[in-house]
Design a protein around this motif. Structure first.
Motif, PDB file in Angstrom:
ATOM      1  N   VAL A 277      64.208  37.661  32.073  1.00 56.30           N
ATOM      2  CA  VAL A 277      64.598  38.521  33.185  1.00 56.30           C
ATOM      3  C   VAL A 277      65.189  37.714  34.350  1.00 56.30           C
ATOM      4  CG1 VAL A 277      62.392  38.564  34.436  1.00 56.30           C
ATOM      5  CG2 VAL A 277      63.794  40.618  34.388  1.00 56.30           C
ATOM      6  N   PHE A 278      64.895  36.418  34.379  1.00 52.56           N
ATOM      7  CA  PHE A 278      65.417  35.583  35.470  1.00 52.56           C
ATOM      8  C   PHE A 278      66.582  34.700  35.015  1.00 52.56           C
ATOM      9  CE2 PHE A 278      60.845  36.214  36.730  1.00 52.56           C
ATOM     10  CZ  PHE A 278      61.114  37.088  37.761  1.00 52.56           C
ATOM     11  N   ALA A 279      67.163  34.998  33.858  1.00 49.77           N
ATOM     12  CA  ALA A 279      68.276  34.179  33.351  1.00 49.77           C
ATOM     13  C   ALA A 279      69.452  34.218  34.327  1.00 49.77           C
ATOM     14  CB  ALA A 279      68.719  34.703  31.988  1.00 49.77           C
TER      15      ALA A 279
ATOM     16  N   TYR B 237      58.441  51.775  28.695  1.00 48.21           N
ATOM     17  CA  TYR B 237      58.320  50.670  29.657  1.00 48.21           C
ATOM     18  C   TYR B 237      57.239  51.037  30.642  1.00 48.21           C
ATOM     19  CZ  TYR B 237      61.465  53.578  32.476  1.00 48.21           C
ATOM     20  OH  TYR B 237      62.041  54.610  33.150  1.00 48.21           O
ATOM     21  N   GLU B 238      56.831  50.057  31.426  1.00 49.39           N
ATOM     22  CA  GLU B 238      55.647  50.061  32.297  1.00 49.39           C
ATOM     23  C   GLU B 238      54.446  49.645  31.439  1.00 49.39           C
ATOM     24  OE1 GLU B 238      55.281  50.131  35.651  1.00 49.39           O
ATOM     25  OE2 GLU B 238      57.456  50.095  35.618  1.00 49.39           O
ATOM     26  N   THR B 239      53.910  48.489  31.797  1.00 55.57           N
ATOM     27  CA  THR B 239      52.925  47.822  30.943  1.00 55.57           C
ATOM     28  C   THR B 239      51.698  48.685  30.669  1.00 55.57           C
ATOM     29  OG1 THR B 239      53.722  45.737  31.810  1.00 55.57           O
ATOM     30  CG2 THR B 239      51.585  45.699  30.717  1.00 55.57           C
ATOM     31  N   SER B 240      51.219  49.386  31.680  1.00 59.34           N
ATOM     32  CA  SER B 240      50.005  50.193  31.453  1.00 59.34           C
ATOM     33  C   SER B 240      50.261  51.318  30.465  1.00 59.34           C
ATOM     34  CB  SER B 240      49.500  50.774  32.773  1.00 59.34           C
ATOM     35  OG  SER B 240      48.897  49.747  33.518  1.00 59.34           O
TER      36      SER B 240
ATOM     37  N   LEU C  50      46.203  42.013  43.424  1.00 56.48           N
ATOM     38  CA  LEU C  50      45.993  40.633  42.956  1.00 56.48           C
ATOM     39  C   LEU C  50      47.288  39.953  42.533  1.00 56.48           C
ATOM     40  CD1 LEU C  50      43.742  38.506  42.483  1.00 56.48           C
ATOM     41  CD2 LEU C  50      43.875  39.090  40.072  1.00 56.48           C
ATOM     42  N   TYR C  51      48.123  40.675  41.785  1.00 56.17           N
ATOM     43  CA  TYR C  51      49.301  40.042  41.183  1.00 56.17           C
ATOM     44  C   TYR C  51      50.174  39.339  42.227  1.00 56.17           C
ATOM     45  CZ  TYR C  51      53.837  39.767  38.784  1.00 56.17           C
ATOM     46  OH  TYR C  51      55.035  39.338  38.268  1.00 56.17           O
ATOM     47  N   ARG C  52      50.526  40.060  43.261  1.00 56.73           N
ATOM     48  CA  ARG C  52      51.471  39.495  44.251  1.00 56.73           C
ATOM     49  C   ARG C  52      50.874  38.264  44.963  1.00 56.73           C
ATOM     50  NH1 ARG C  52      56.782  39.054  44.849  1.00 56.73           N
ATOM     51  NH2 ARG C  52      56.747  40.851  43.458  1.00 56.73           N
TER      52      ARG C  52
ATOM     53  N   ALA D  94      65.147  47.360  34.893  1.00 54.18           N
ATOM     54  CA  ALA D  94      65.459  45.949  34.649  1.00 54.18           C
ATOM     55  C   ALA D  94      64.271  45.017  34.837  1.00 54.18           C
ATOM     56  CB  ALA D  94      66.628  45.511  35.545  1.00 54.18           C
ATOM     57  N   ARG D  95      63.100  45.459  34.400  1.00 57.16           N
ATOM     58  CA  ARG D  95      61.919  44.603  34.397  1.00 57.16           C
ATOM     59  C   ARG D  95      61.521  44.323  32.953  1.00 57.16           C
ATOM     60  NH1 ARG D  95      58.848  44.471  39.291  1.00 57.16           N
ATOM     61  NH2 ARG D  95      60.319  44.851  40.971  1.00 57.16           N
ATOM     62  N   ILE D  96      60.626  43.383  32.780  1.00 54.34           N
ATOM     63  CA  ILE D  96      60.025  43.157  31.472  1.00 54.34           C
ATOM     64  C   ILE D  96      58.521  43.395  31.604  1.00 54.34           C
ATOM     65  CG2 ILE D  96      61.762  41.628  30.487  1.00 54.34           C
ATOM     66  CD1 ILE D  96      60.082  39.218  31.466  1.00 54.34           C
ATOM     67  N   PRO D  97      57.858  43.910  30.553  1.00 52.69           N
ATOM     68  CA  PRO D  97      58.363  44.151  29.205  1.00 52.69           C
ATOM     69  C   PRO D  97      58.902  45.573  29.010  1.00 52.69           C
ATOM     70  CG  PRO D  97      56.011  44.555  29.222  1.00 52.69           C
ATOM     71  CD  PRO D  97      56.401  44.162  30.631  1.00 52.69           C
ATOM     72  N   ALA D  98      59.577  45.716  27.842  1.00 50.92           N
ATOM     73  CA  ALA D  98      59.826  47.035  27.263  1.00 50.92           C
ATOM     74  C   ALA D  98      59.277  46.970  25.837  1.00 50.92           C
ATOM     75  CB  ALA D  98      61.319  47.348  27.264  1.00 50.92           C
TER      76      ALA D  98
ATOM     77  N   TYR E 229      56.865  33.688  29.303  1.00 52.62           N
ATOM     78  CA  TYR E 229      56.259  33.177  30.543  1.00 52.62           C
ATOM     79  C   TYR E 229      55.736  34.305  31.427  1.00 52.62           C
ATOM     80  CZ  TYR E 229      60.813  34.524  32.464  1.00 52.62           C
ATOM     81  OH  TYR E 229      61.928  35.242  32.809  1.00 52.62           O
ATOM     82  N   SER E 230      56.006  35.548  31.042  1.00 46.42           N
ATOM     83  CA  SER E 230      55.751  36.678  31.944  1.00 46.42           C
ATOM     84  C   SER E 230      54.314  37.194  31.848  1.00 46.42           C
ATOM     85  CB  SER E 230      56.723  37.810  31.593  1.00 46.42           C
ATOM     86  OG  SER E 230      56.193  39.059  31.949  1.00 46.42           O
ATOM     87  N   VAL E 231      53.716  37.407  33.021  1.00 44.55           N
ATOM     88  CA  VAL E 231      52.371  37.993  33.083  1.00 44.55           C
ATOM     89  C   VAL E 231      52.328  39.334  32.362  1.00 44.55           C
ATOM     90  CG1 VAL E 231      50.765  39.115  34.710  1.00 44.55           C
ATOM     91  CG2 VAL E 231      51.689  36.834  35.226  1.00 44.55           C
ATOM     92  N   TYR E 232      53.282  40.197  32.674  1.00 45.56           N
ATOM     93  CA  TYR E 232      53.205  41.563  32.127  1.00 45.56           C
ATOM     94  C   TYR E 232      53.538  41.606  30.640  1.00 45.56           C
ATOM     95  CZ  TYR E 232      51.970  43.423  36.614  1.00 45.56           C
ATOM     96  OH  TYR E 232      51.274  43.698  37.769  1.00 45.56           O
ATOM     97  N   VAL E 233      54.399  40.723  30.204  1.00 44.45           N
ATOM     98  CA  VAL E 233      54.672  40.644  28.763  1.00 44.45           C
ATOM     99  C   VAL E 233      53.411  40.173  28.038  1.00 44.45           C
ATOM    100  CG1 VAL E 233      56.033  39.452  27.003  1.00 44.45           C
ATOM    101  CG2 VAL E 233      57.140  40.299  29.093  1.00 44.45           C
TER     102      VAL E 233
HETATM  103  N1  LIG Z   1      55.448  47.696  36.864  1.00 49.48           N
HETATM  104  C1  LIG Z   1      55.987  46.814  35.844  1.00 49.48           C
HETATM  105  C2  LIG Z   1      56.019  45.399  36.395  1.00 49.48           C
HETATM  106  C3  LIG Z   1      56.652  44.435  35.424  1.00 49.48           C
HETATM  107  C4  LIG Z   1      57.144  43.201  36.149  1.00 49.48           C
HETATM  108  O1  LIG Z   1      57.116  43.102  37.377  1.00 49.48           O
HETATM  109  N2  LIG Z   1      57.634  42.236  35.356  1.00 49.48           N
HETATM  110  C5  LIG Z   1      58.200  41.063  35.958  1.00 49.48           C
HETATM  111  C6  LIG Z   1      57.959  39.840  35.091  1.00 49.48           C
HETATM  112  S1  LIG Z   1      56.235  39.469  34.958  1.00 49.48           S
HETATM  113  C7  LIG Z   1      59.691  41.261  36.092  1.00 49.48           C
HETATM  114  O2  LIG Z   1      60.315  41.879  35.255  1.00 49.48           O
HETATM  115  N3  LIG Z   1      60.270  40.737  37.164  1.00 49.48           N
HETATM  116  C8  LIG Z   1      61.676  40.793  37.359  1.00 49.48           C
HETATM  117  C9  LIG Z   1      62.069  41.104  38.766  1.00 49.48           C
HETATM  118  O3  LIG Z   1      61.175  41.248  39.618  1.00 49.48           O
HETATM  119  O4  LIG Z   1      63.277  41.220  39.005  1.00 49.48           O
HETATM  120  C10 LIG Z   1      55.106  46.896  34.594  1.00 49.48           C
HETATM  121  O5  LIG Z   1      53.922  47.229  34.718  1.00 49.48           O
HETATM  122  O6  LIG Z   1      55.625  46.667  33.505  1.00 49.48           O
END
Ligand SMILES: N[C@@H](CCC(=O)N[C@@H](CS)C(=O)NCC(=O)O)C(=O)O
Length: 216
Positions: free
Chosen positions: A41-43, A71-74, A111-113, A58-62, A16-20
């Motif tokens: 990540v929201f479990a 890690y870090e999508t870019s 944009l994302y936020r 503790a973000r996704i993805p890795a 469901y994740s944008v960055y994944v």
């Molecule tokens: N800067 C990170 C952002 C990744 C991100 O924010 N992922 C969201 C899901 S789309 C997340 O893990 N959120 C969990 C949280 O905010 O605790 C990247 O580029 O990978």
């Protein structure tokens, strides 16, 4: 072929994740065989304890490829583009590449936020709770999104960063999908003819079909 190229890469995160999805799109566009290891990540119980060894924030993805963990999508998408064969997802020309990177930063920072969280998630959570949404906050997010889409419209040609698909398009599309689930997002995109045409172009790609959100 380098040893690392023979190892199947794994993307960790939730579908469901944008960055994944951005990471998945890069893998799919390059036609790289990979696994998606679901991490929610929201479990309620939080992340699996060992996930922090992949992503200390503790973000996704890795992403794991052999011994390599990123890690870090870019960083992940640039690695995917540069370490694997397949069509290049970054312009060669220095200025075009800078524009692509600039657009990715705009998407992350402006944009994302407002679009995903302050419009889509805000409306979705209000609807699920049976409560009225905070219309003043959503109106403010509409204005921020409108401004950002206006900037992107000025850059947009056939693709966001020129005449070929790049990582910028793959970064934007997963955000736009959530935006378009709201009437706000649909109206905001309809104000931008080049972005609307771009959206129709990217939405049809097999990578977009293969990476749909569960709610899509
Ligand atoms: N800067 C990170 C952002 C990744 C991100 O924010 N992922 C969201 C899901 S789309 C997340 O893990 N959120 C969990 C949280 O905010 O605790 C990247 O580029 O990978």
């Amino acid at each position: 072929m380098a040893a690392a190229e023979m190892t199947k890469p794994v993307l960790f995160g939730a579908s469901y994740s944008v960055y994944v999805r951005i990471g998945r799109l890069a893998l799919l566009e390059k036609e790289i065989t990979h696994d998606l290891h679901e991490v929610d990540v929201f479990a309620e119980g939080g992340l699996p304890a060992d996930y922090l060894s992949l992503h200390p924030f503790a973000r996704i993805p890795a992403f794991r490829h052999g011994d390599v963990v990123i890690y870090e999508t870019s960083a992940i998408t640039r690695y995917i583009d540069e370490a694997f064969p397949g069509p290049s997802l970054q312009p060669r020309d220095a200025l075009a590449r800078a524009r692509m990177n600039q657009i990715i930063q705009i998407l992350d920072n402006y944009l994302y936020r407002p679009l995903v969280w302050d419009i889509y998630v805000a409306r979705d959570e209000a609807m699920k709770a049976g409560l009225p949404a905070d219309e003043a906050a959503i109106a403010a997010a509409n204005e921020k999104t409108r401004h950002c889409l206006g900037v992107l419209e000025d850059f947009c040609e056939d693709w966001l960063a020129g005449d070929a698909l790049t990582l910028a398009d793959l970064h934007a599309a997963p955000m736009i999908v959530y935006g378009l689930k709201t009437a706000d997002g649909r109206a905001l995109l309809a104000e931008r003819p080049r972005l609307s045409a771009w959206w129709h172009r990217i939405a049809k790609r097999p990578s977009m079909m293969a990476s749909k959100y569960p709610s899509e």
